[in-house]
Design an enzyme around this catalytic site. Structure first.
Site, PDB file in Angstrom:
ATOM      1  N   LYS A 186       0.881  -1.174   0.000  1.00  0.00           N
ATOM      2  CA  LYS A 186       0.000   0.000   0.000  1.00  0.00           C
ATOM      3  C   LYS A 186       0.914   1.218   0.000  1.00  0.00           C
ATOM      4  O   LYS A 186       1.557   1.532   1.000  1.00  0.00           O
ATOM      5  CB  LYS A 186      -0.872  -0.046   1.270  1.00  0.00           C
ATOM      6  CG  LYS A 186      -1.398   1.288   1.754  1.00  0.00           C
ATOM      7  CD  LYS A 186      -2.532   1.778   0.899  1.00  0.00           C
ATOM      8  CE  LYS A 186      -2.951   3.176   1.338  1.00  0.00           C
ATOM      9  NZ  LYS A 186      -2.073   4.236   0.797  1.00  0.00           N
ATOM     10  N   GLU A 261       8.911   1.759  11.060  1.00  0.00           N
ATOM     11  CA  GLU A 261       9.950   2.766  10.799  1.00  0.00           C
ATOM     12  C   GLU A 261       9.249   4.114  10.807  1.00  0.00           C
ATOM     13  O   GLU A 261       8.487   4.422   9.890  1.00  0.00           O
ATOM     14  CB  GLU A 261      10.575   2.543   9.413  1.00  0.00           C
ATOM     15  CG  GLU A 261      11.158   1.167   9.179  1.00  0.00           C
ATOM     16  CD  GLU A 261      12.550   1.020   9.759  1.00  0.00           C
ATOM     17  OE1 GLU A 261      13.101   2.006  10.258  1.00  0.00           O
ATOM     18  OE2 GLU A 261      13.063  -0.106   9.721  1.00  0.00           O
ATOM     19  N   CYS A 295      12.851  11.097   6.968  1.00  0.00           N
ATOM     20  CA  CYS A 295      12.739  10.650   8.360  1.00  0.00           C
ATOM     21  C   CYS A 295      14.019  10.915   9.128  1.00  0.00           C
ATOM     22  O   CYS A 295      13.984  11.169  10.321  1.00  0.00           O
ATOM     23  CB  CYS A 295      12.385   9.173   8.407  1.00  0.00           C
ATOM     24  SG  CYS A 295      13.535   8.152   7.484  1.00  0.00           S
ATOM     25  N   GLU A 393       7.872  16.810  14.822  1.00  0.00           N
ATOM     26  CA  GLU A 393       8.446  16.622  13.491  1.00  0.00           C
ATOM     27  C   GLU A 393       7.700  17.514  12.491  1.00  0.00           C
ATOM     28  O   GLU A 393       6.496  17.375  12.309  1.00  0.00           O
ATOM     29  CB  GLU A 393       8.306  15.154  13.074  1.00  0.00           C
ATOM     30  CG  GLU A 393       8.998  14.847  11.774  1.00  0.00           C
ATOM     31  CD  GLU A 393       8.807  13.396  11.341  1.00  0.00           C
ATOM     32  OE1 GLU A 393       7.703  12.860  11.529  1.00  0.00           O
ATOM     33  OE2 GLU A 393       9.762  12.810  10.806  1.00  0.00           O
TER      34      GLU A 393
END
Ligand code: NAD
Length: 495
Positions: A186, A261, A295, A393
């Site tokens: 996905k 992750e 990331c 973030e």
């Protein structure tokens, strides 16, 4: 503007059991180019029936055994062909990624962005890894021999985000498929185009039908029925902590394998004995490359107070080297952020930061770009580490810079965050670097170097940055079952 070669824009459809398909509902949604803000295509809007049909196809393929029980050398041959075909179509992949999420098509050396080549390497690496990684044998007291057998597990759900949509997907697919599993992938609703090329490549390379399946659609609609499906044995997810928690809650009563992750608020720590020329350049790359949508972005820069003012001057000068613009222009080094939603989110964080600290440079849309989700390289100073801009973030081209007094203070600031993905340490003292690496609460640390992914590294984070490690032997553990059999052996001695 000297434009990169263009290619036809594919309709973003599911790829199930070796066939491109529309959603069962027939519904679609718009794909928007973040540079022009225009609709450039349509993607299938998947739901429960689509997820179920993809898992069923993957399960059938696994049971047939053409792939799951194939000789490793056959799997290697097919995956090497996949790698070759990725390289052959690298311009097309770079183009589609450029228009779906704004990644510049060329890297700083003028080559088609390195991540396309990296995707091919991922397949070759794991095609070799599954050939080389041997089984074990244990001799017990010269009486009993035990040997291990390594098997694929079954059907994995692979869920990936929109940043680096092609390459990040291959990080998961390559090991998942190399060890003989079937996959239902996905990809993000914001980047559904480049993955269409990969589906064609799998077909052309001779991957048996149903071994790899791709679902399009909104995460909240097609994701839950996929992860909750009883035939899905494992889930490898890359994305935000909020989605990871949602998935974790949905599968908490099952015994599925999971690997998460997630995000980061990683620190670049620059000590007073650092090679400042390199540290400035690499600190800039660590936050602004891919427009901060990484990331492992070094989004907090911690600088020793004795070199703080000099660093600010040099870092601002370095930031002027970024060329913000159309990702299809070979000169561009910084594209737009992926979507209107992400643009508003980053701008909102910059507004919040204005009340928490001060904008050193940037902070808005570049004057020459009226359209598109472009944001200047931005730096925030004078904000305490407790500020939202230091804790959350942003996932955009926004660095926050903080001074520190000594090593202990640097570590205290660096570790004072819910995240723990990466860290970058700049010092000429190996002892100091190692002491710092020992105490830095992150999964990955680069000393006097920028982000480099060796495919054998245990990639992953601690705290809210994830669970589990992928890469080399760590992927092997996640994507395989190890069993053993024992048999008596003739004793060498009589005792
Ligand atoms: P996201 O969590 O919103 O979405 C990630 C994927 O999950 C998408 O494909 C989305 O459609 C899907 N999804 C959404 N809701 C779902 C649900 N309920 N069930 C199942 N799937 C669902 O993240 P994003 O905004 O696409 O990506 C940005 C995030 O990813 C950032 O936090 C970034 O740091 C992180 N990231 C981490 C790594 C890493 O390796 N650690 C790498 C890249 C990005």
């Amino acid at each position: 503007m000297p434009e990169f070669q263009t290619f036809p824009i594919p309709k973003a459809r599911h790829y199930i059991d070796g066939r491109f398909q529309d959603a069962v509902s027939g519904e679609t949604f718009d794909v928007i180019d973040p540079t022009t803000e225009e609709v450039i295509g349509q993607a299938a809007r998947g739901g429960e029936s689509d997820a179920h049909s993809a898992v069923a196809a993957a399960k059938r393929a696994f049971a047939r055994g053409e792939w799951s029980r194939a000789k490793p050398s056959f799997r290697k041959e097919v995956l090497y062909r996949v790698a070759d075909l990725i390289e052959e179509r690298s311009d097309e992949i770079a183009y589609l990624q450029g228009i779906e999420m704004g990644e510049p098509v060329l890297d700083s050396e003028g080559k088609v962005a390195f991540y396309v080549a990296r995707s091919a390497q991922n397949f070759r690496f794991f095609a070799d890894e599954q050939m080389q990684a041997g089984d074990h044998a244990f001799n017990h007291e010269d009486r009993l021999m035990t040997y291990t057998m390594t098997d694929p597990v079954g059907v994995y759900a692979l869920i990936t985000p929109w940043n680096g949509p092609f390459m990040l997907s291959t990080w998961k697919m390559a090991p998942c498929l190399a060890y003989g599993n079937s996959a239902v992938h996905k990809s993000s609703e914001l980047s559904p185009l480049s993955i269409q090329v990969l589906c064609e490549i799998f077909e052309q390379a001779g991957l048996p039908d149903g071994v790899y399946n791709s679902l399009m659609g909104y995460g909240a609609e097609v994701g839950p029925p996929l992860v909750s499906h009883s035939e899905v044995a494992g889930i490898s997810f890359t994305g935000s902590p909020a989605t990871a928690r949602d998935i974790s809650a949905r599968v908490s009563t099952s015994l599925k394998r999971t690997s998460f992750e997630l995000g980061g608020k990683s620190a670049t720590i620059i000590f007073d004995d650092a090679d400042l020329d390199r540290a400035v350049t690499e600190a800039s790359l660590a936050i602004y490359l891919t427009t901060g949508q990484s990331c492992v972005a070094g989004s907090r820069i911690l600088v020793h107070e004795s070199i703080y003012d000099e660093f600010l001057t040099r870092f601002e000068a370095e930031a002027k080297n970024w060329i913000v613009g159309n990702p299809l222009d070979p000169k561009t080094t910084l594209g737009p952020v992926v979507s209107k939603g992400q643009y508003d989110r980053v701008m909102n964080y910059i507004d919040i930061a204005r009340s928490e600290g001060r904008v050193l440079f940037g902070g808005g849309r570049p004057d020459n770009l009226e359209k598109g989700y472009f944001i200047e390289p931005t730096a925030i100073v004078d904000a305490p580490n407790s500020a939202r801009i230091c804790q959350e973030e942003v996932f955009g081209p926004v660095a926050v810079i903080l001074p520190f007094k000594d090593d202990a203070h640097a570590l205290e600031i660096a570790n004072d965050t819910p995240y723990g993905l990466a860290g970058y340490i700049w010092t000429e003292s190996l002892e100091r670097a190692h002491n710092c690496a020992l105490r830095l609460e992150t999964g990955m640390i680069w000393i006097n170097s920028g982000f480099v992914r060796d495919l054998r590294q245990p990639f992953g984070g601690v705290k809210d940055s994830g669970q589990g490690r992928e890469g080399g032997q760590f992927s092997r553990e996640f994507y395989t079952e190890t069993r053993f059999a024992s048999f008596p052996i003739a004793p060498r001695r009589d005792d």
